[in-house]
Design a protein around this motif. Structure first.
Motif, PDB file in Angstrom:
ATOM      1  N   SER A  95       4.042  -2.437  -0.051  1.00 39.41           N
ATOM      2  CA  SER A  95       5.003  -2.457  -1.151  1.00 39.41           C
ATOM      3  C   SER A  95       5.930  -3.659  -0.989  1.00 39.41           C
ATOM      4  N   ASP A  96       6.163  -4.370  -2.099  1.00 35.08           N
ATOM      5  CA  ASP A  96       7.119  -5.479  -2.129  1.00 35.08           C
ATOM      6  C   ASP A  96       8.172  -5.184  -3.188  1.00 35.08           C
ATOM      7  N   GLU A  97       9.410  -5.524  -2.873  1.00 35.21           N
ATOM      8  CA  GLU A  97      10.513  -5.259  -3.800  1.00 35.21           C
ATOM      9  C   GLU A  97      11.552  -6.366  -3.694  1.00 35.21           C
ATOM     10  N   ARG A  98      12.109  -6.736  -4.832  1.00 35.71           N
ATOM     11  CA  ARG A  98      13.243  -7.650  -4.849  1.00 35.71           C
ATOM     12  C   ARG A  98      14.141  -7.267  -6.027  1.00 35.71           C
ATOM     13  N   ASN A  99      15.458  -7.360  -5.787  1.00 38.80           N
ATOM     14  CA  ASN A  99      16.417  -6.995  -6.820  1.00 38.80           C
ATOM     15  C   ASN A  99      17.778  -7.585  -6.482  1.00 38.80           C
ATOM     16  N   ILE A 100      18.780  -7.156  -7.216  1.00 36.68           N
ATOM     17  CA  ILE A 100      20.132  -7.660  -6.997  1.00 36.68           C
ATOM     18  C   ILE A 100      20.593  -7.376  -5.577  1.00 36.68           C
ATOM     19  N   TYR A 101      20.263  -6.180  -5.063  1.00 39.39           N
ATOM     20  CA  TYR A 101      20.766  -5.766  -3.752  1.00 39.39           C
ATOM     21  C   TYR A 101      20.079  -6.491  -2.604  1.00 39.39           C
ATOM     22  N   THR A 102      18.895  -7.068  -2.837  1.00 40.14           N
ATOM     23  CA  THR A 102      18.228  -7.860  -1.810  1.00 40.14           C
ATOM     24  C   THR A 102      18.453  -9.355  -2.032  1.00 40.14           C
ATOM     25  N   ALA A 103      19.434  -9.675  -2.927  1.00 44.15           N
ATOM     26  CA  ALA A 103      19.720 -11.075  -3.282  1.00 44.15           C
ATOM     27  C   ALA A 103      18.461 -11.763  -3.811  1.00 44.15           C
ATOM     28  N   PHE A 104      17.607 -10.980  -4.486  1.00 42.05           N
ATOM     29  CA  PHE A 104      16.363 -11.465  -5.108  1.00 42.05           C
ATOM     30  C   PHE A 104      15.385 -12.040  -4.083  1.00 42.05           C
ATOM     31  N   LYS A 105      15.552 -11.616  -2.830  1.00 33.70           N
ATOM     32  CA  LYS A 105      14.585 -11.962  -1.791  1.00 33.70           C
ATOM     33  C   LYS A 105      13.637 -10.791  -1.581  1.00 33.70           C
ATOM     34  N   ASN A 106      12.399 -11.116  -1.233  1.00 29.94           N
ATOM     35  CA  ASN A 106      11.386 -10.082  -1.104  1.00 29.94           C
ATOM     36  C   ASN A 106      11.663  -9.178   0.099  1.00 29.94           C
ATOM     37  N   GLY A 153      11.697  -6.679  -9.139  1.00 27.49           N
ATOM     38  CA  GLY A 153      10.955  -5.466  -9.435  1.00 27.49           C
ATOM     39  C   GLY A 153      10.174  -5.004  -8.230  1.00 27.49           C
ATOM     40  N   ASN A 154       9.050  -4.327  -8.488  1.00 34.04           N
ATOM     41  CA  ASN A 154       8.233  -3.757  -7.425  1.00 34.04           C
ATOM     42  C   ASN A 154       6.772  -4.175  -7.581  1.00 34.04           C
ATOM     43  N   LYS A 155       6.079  -4.243  -6.459  1.00 38.39           N
ATOM     44  CA  LYS A 155       4.648  -4.495  -6.446  1.00 38.39           C
ATOM     45  C   LYS A 155       4.040  -3.646  -5.331  1.00 38.39           C
ATOM     46  N   ASN A 156       3.132  -2.734  -5.708  1.00 37.10           N
ATOM     47  CA  ASN A 156       2.532  -1.821  -4.747  1.00 37.10           C
ATOM     48  C   ASN A 156       1.017  -1.955  -4.766  1.00 37.10           C
ATOM     49  N   ARG A 157       0.408  -1.972  -3.572  1.00 38.54           N
ATOM     50  CA  ARG A 157      -1.034  -2.027  -3.445  1.00 38.54           C
ATOM     51  C   ARG A 157      -1.508  -0.947  -2.483  1.00 38.54           C
ATOM     52  N   MET A 158      -2.580  -0.278  -2.871  1.00 39.30           N
ATOM     53  CA  MET A 158      -3.115   0.779  -2.027  1.00 39.30           C
ATOM     54  C   MET A 158      -4.639   0.770  -2.115  1.00 39.30           C
ATOM     55  N   ALA A 159      -5.298   0.854  -0.975  1.00 42.18           N
ATOM     56  CA  ALA A 159      -6.753   0.931  -0.911  1.00 42.18           C
ATOM     57  C   ALA A 159      -7.137   2.034   0.068  1.00 42.18           C
ATOM     58  N   SER A 160      -8.113   2.864  -0.310  1.00 43.41           N
ATOM     59  CA  SER A 160      -8.478   4.014   0.521  1.00 43.41           C
ATOM     60  C   SER A 160      -9.986   4.186   0.569  1.00 43.41           C
ATOM     61  N   ILE A 161     -10.440   4.733   1.677  1.00 42.48           N
ATOM     62  CA  ILE A 161     -11.787   5.267   1.782  1.00 42.48           C
ATOM     63  C   ILE A 161     -11.633   6.740   2.132  1.00 42.48           C
ATOM     64  N   TYR A 162     -12.397   7.590   1.469  1.00 38.98           N
ATOM     65  CA  TYR A 162     -12.208   9.023   1.646  1.00 38.98           C
ATOM     66  C   TYR A 162     -13.564   9.722   1.693  1.00 38.98           C
ATOM     67  N   GLY A 163     -13.560  10.879   2.293  1.00 39.22           N
ATOM     68  CA  GLY A 163     -14.774  11.670   2.364  1.00 39.22           C
ATOM     69  C   GLY A 163     -14.439  13.135   2.570  1.00 39.22           C
ATOM     70  N   SER A 164     -15.265  14.021   2.035  1.00 42.18           N
ATOM     71  CA  SER A 164     -15.056  15.458   2.210  1.00 42.18           C
ATOM     72  C   SER A 164     -16.387  16.174   2.159  1.00 42.18           C
ATOM     73  N   THR A 165     -16.434  17.333   2.794  1.00 40.97           N
ATOM     74  CA  THR A 165     -17.643  18.137   2.784  1.00 40.97           C
ATOM     75  C   THR A 165     -17.272  19.612   2.772  1.00 40.97           C
ATOM     76  N   GLY A 166     -18.044  20.383   2.054  1.00 36.15           N
ATOM     77  CA  GLY A 166     -17.909  21.831   2.056  1.00 36.15           C
ATOM     78  C   GLY A 166     -19.109  22.445   2.731  1.00 36.15           C
ATOM     79  N   ILE A 167     -18.860  23.256   3.755  1.00 34.12           N
ATOM     80  CA  ILE A 167     -19.943  23.825   4.557  1.00 34.12           C
ATOM     81  C   ILE A 167     -19.857  25.346   4.510  1.00 34.12           C
ATOM     82  N   ASP A 168     -20.935  25.973   4.056  1.00 31.12           N
ATOM     83  CA  ASP A 168     -21.049  27.430   4.105  1.00 31.12           C
ATOM     84  C   ASP A 168     -21.722  27.802   5.421  1.00 31.12           C
TER      85      ASP A 168
END
Length: 708
Positions: free
Chosen positions: A452-463, A419-434
């Motif tokens: 992202s990690d994936e393993r399936n038949i096509y990867t011979a079940f290797k990560n 299957g699949n395993k996905n991890r994401m971490a972010s820091i974000y910032g925004s400002t509106g200036i008139d």
């Protein structure tokens, strides 16, 4: 010339709307807030989806469209899929039955893979039945931001981002019950209760239950869907609110499949002919089934600081299970005598997803004005990595033209886990200036780590891993108020989009990278009850996924190649809201075309032009009438076997569908509705090269009773 015409049209509209505003000055204004607009209009005055800052649509330097609760109800868009189909610029490409098929949504020529729920990014919805079968009754709005949105989504997806906003508790007590019946034994019921749970209204709750049964137009196909939603809000202190909620969706479908019949048959020796299948013909075996459930627990803490700044922290945990046993016949290589194959298999998924987000927002003094600011961090972990995987099995079908779902259930033993395993971490910032009364700047950036990690038949079940550190996605928008009603803007953002599209060797293509530019004109009239926009955009990209063929050992599945130096250009016109008292309208025209570095048109299976029109008119206090029109231009794809017949088979002509609706309000509590869909019974194919269709002509009658 085209740009001048667009400017002239919006200027004329500004004059007209201003006249209407003057003419109706003495009339009572019932829309006072965004919450009111969601239940009475087809637009809202402000949105935070694009930038994280709650600013007006006019001052958002990006294309934004909102499908409100009012439009969802009047047009009977009962699922998220149907709601997306109403959204300007969205093209739905679907294979097989909507309940169990593959579904991809395209915006500006790119697949729409970024989704948010109540302001938090989620990964487990893109292109899945979890999204298609989610009932819209629990949502108060659907917001689409078109164009790269790395500022809020963490990665710069060039198509855009969709945000689903769930309904909230009310202080006053409300209860509504709705039942409906329609074509193909479609029955539907909704109960929605909300209100204060103690004397001082510091504890508020809301509960919604939905049951939806039937409505499948294909022979042998059946579906049952259910949704439970509950939410509690508690004021821990005058400026601190704690929210806790639960959402549960489940569905069970039989006799439906993820593909349709091929659109041609034959061979070189006998020649080729078009297959004579239509919307109600079903390629699925009788024993097909798909059983799925998705549950989410979520909580949120809002605290207002003494200086007016706001801390917002949220967390959710989603756990799902989906099991599907499928058999689908005649999806490729149908012989002159009708002989074909039945492809069968078994899938089982148990994905889990954690997401957390904490942000700080408020105002600060600069240039003698109050400016807005937001900073935050978020984390998302999606795990679908330990599923049993089996190989497909093929069985002969004697004659596809007399096939009615026959066949035995084959053995599909598990050959490994992946299957699949996905991890994401972010820091974000925004400002509106008139900068001045007329000049405005919106700037921000996000810094994201993705793996992202994936393993399936096509990867011979290797990560097989992909990882990107410190993805920097800046965003800059500038706006200038030409008048009190008209604003022109320009925006720049970068593109970074990890993708799951595979090459001929079953390996993921590298992430898409590039830049996105947009200029436009926006208008707002009648105290925000009417919004309009015109936008021109261009994106320049590398590693764009282009369909290159189907796998020799799996003709149902396409593989892709990466295209560098591509350009994607287009323009959009949108209008939404109350154009006259009691007359609501949502209208859009979008045009998009992608080309390679050499000038070749890419992704021709996505239509270049789309028109969407939805309207409703309250004739008097009893009657509301309305309707919709959907048009899209021709789409096509080059077939594997190239001749006149196969080119016709792999071409979807332009189409137009028309819907009508009527509501009768017997009194303030009792409402009767009737919706007629696809009035002229247009045979609308949802994918090039397969007999997969949207719904034929159908009706739905509803009865609703409200207590307040």
């Amino acid at each position: 010339m085209r740009h001048a015409l667009t400017l002239a049209v919006l200027a004329a509209l500004s004059t007209f709307a201003a006249a209407q505003e003057t003419a109706t000055t003495l009339a009572p204004i019932t829309i006072r807030s965004e919450q009111d607009a969601l239940t009475t209009n087809y637009t809202v005055p402000a949105s935070s989806t694009a930038t994280g800052l709650d600013i007006s649509l006019k001052n958002t330097p990006q294309s934004v469209s909102v499908i409100t609760e009012k439009q969802l109800d009047e047009q009977q868009a009962n699922s998220v899929t149907q709601a997306l189909n109403q959204t300007p610029g969205v093209y739905h490409q679907g294979w097989g039955n909507p309940a169990s098929g593959y579904n991809i949504y395209y915006v500006r020529g790119y697949s729409l893979d970024n989704y948010r729920i109540d302001g938090a990014n989620v990964q487990g919805l893109s292109g899945t039945q979890a999204l298609n079968n989610t009932d819209s009754a629990i949502y108060e709005s659907l917001t689409l931001v078109r164009g790269a949105t790395g500022l809020t989504s963490g990665t710069g997806d060039p198509g855009g981002v969709v945000e689903l906003t769930r309904k909230k508790p009310t202080r006053e007590r409300r209860l509504s019950a709705e039942i409906g019946a329609g074509s193909w034994k479609h029955y539907r019921s909704i109960i929605d209760g909300s209100g204060a749970l103690n004397g001082d209204a510091s504890l508020r709750g809301r509960a919604i239950a939905v049951y939806d049964d039937g409505g499948e137009w294909q022979h042998r196909a059946k579906q049952h869907r259910g949704t439970l939603y509950g939410i509690l809000e508690y004021d821990l202190a005058p400026k601190t609110t704690l929210t806790f909620g639960l959402q549960h969706n489940q569905s069970y479908s039989t006799g439906s499949a993820m593909h349709g019949f091929d659109t041609y048959y034959g061979n070189d020796a006998a020649g080729y002919r078009l297959t004579p299948f239509g919307p109600r013909d079903n390629a699925a075996a009788k024993w097909n089934y798909i059983r799925s459930r998705r549950s989410e627990l979520f909580t949120r803490l809002d605290h207002e600081l003494a200086n007016g700044w706001q801390i917002d922290a949220r967390y959710s945990y989603t756990f799902s299970k989906r099991e599907q046993r499928y058999g689908v016949a005649g999806t490729f290589n149908i012989q002159p005598n009708g002989a074909a194959r039945l492809n069968s298999g078994h899938w089982e998924y148990t994905p889990k997803e954690h997401l957390a987000d904490i942000s700080l927002s408020g105002k600060y003094p600069l240039l003698g004005r109050e400016q807005t600011f937001k900073i935050g961090v978020n984390f998302n972990h999606y795990d679908d990595y330990h599923n049993p995987l089996s190989r497909r099995v093929q069985q002969p079908v004697a004659n596809i033209f007399t096939y009615h779902g026959e066949g035995t259930i084959p053995a599909t033993p598990t050959v490994g886990y992946g299957g699949n395993k996905n991890r994401m971490a972010s820091i974000y910032g925004s400002t509106g200036i008139d900068l001045t009364d007329r000049w405005h700047i919106l700037a921000g950036a996000s810094l994201t780590h993705w793996k992202s990690d994936e393993r399936n038949i096509y990867t011979a079940f290797k990560n097989q891993s992909q990882k990107e550190n410190a993805i920097f996605t800046p965003y800059l928008g500038v706006g200038y108020d030409i008048t009190d009603n008209l604003t022109t803007y320009a925006g720049y953002s970068t593109i970074f989009k990890p993708q799951n599209n595979k090459d001929i060797n079953h390996k993921n293509l590298k992430p898409e990278e590039g830049r996105n530019y947009e200029i436009g004109l926006k208008g707002e009239w009648l105290d925000g009850r009417l919004n309009a926009s015109a936008a021109l955009y261009e994106s320049r990209q590398n590693n764009v996924a282009v369909k290159a063929g189907t796998y020799p050992d799996d003709p149902d599945t396409s593989y892709y190649r990466a295209e560098n130096g591509s350009k994607n250009r287009g323009w959009e016109l949108t209008l939404g809201g109350e154009i006259l008292p009691d007359w609501r309208l949502s209208a859009s025209y979008t045009r998009n075309k992608s080309k390679s570095r050499s000038g070749e048109t890419l992704n021709t299976d996505i239509p270049v032009h789309q028109i969407k029109l939805y309207t409703a008119w309250d004739i008097d206090k009893h009657w509301t009438v309305g309707g919709s029109l959907d048009w899209q231009s021709k789409s096509w794809q080059k077939p594997t076997v190239d001749n006149e017949i196969t080119r016709r088979a792999y071409t979807n002509d332009a189409y137009t569908t028309v819907d009508l609706m009527a509501r009768y309000h017997m009194n303030d509590n009792l409402h009767i509705g009737l919706n007629a869909g696809n009035l002229f019974n247009e045979k609308r194919r949802t994918a090039v090269g397969w007999h997969s269709y949207s719904a034929p002509r159908h009706i739905m009658a509803t009865l609703r009773y409200d207590i307040q």
